[in-house]
Design a protein around this motif. Sequence first.
Motif: not given
Length: 133
Positions: A18-24, A37-41, A45-46
């Motif tokens: 599933e894509p990890s695209k989320t609000f920044k 998305d990706g590492l920035d997401a 999350a962390a």
Amino acid sequence: MIPAVNDDLQNDFEIEQEPSKTFKLNILSNRIIGYTDGLDAVKQAAYLILNIERYEYIIYSWNYGIETRDLFGQPISYVLPELKRRITEALTQDDRIESVDAFLFEVAKGKVHVTFTIHSIFGSFDEEKVVNI
């Protein structure tokens, strides 16, 4: 007599990530600025997991966040290994995070400053957390 099984299901499917695209989130201005998305997401999350007290807010699942308040006043010999366990447990609840290691603790003036490395499916990055003791 054993019934014959007519296996109509074929194993011709693929498991997709599933894509990890989320609000920044812009932490400094408390605003949402587009998507990530990706590492920035995963970094975002962390950050959220490490800054939300577990069981404190009913909007979040009990599997989300980290417990740090009950460490206040405990001996340092208890706090350091417990903090390592709690950080690892909290972060690995996210499917994208594979492991957490390279913990480094600094104790000064009633605070523990811990740095560690998070390994995710998108890459690795360093993170930190400060806890009052």
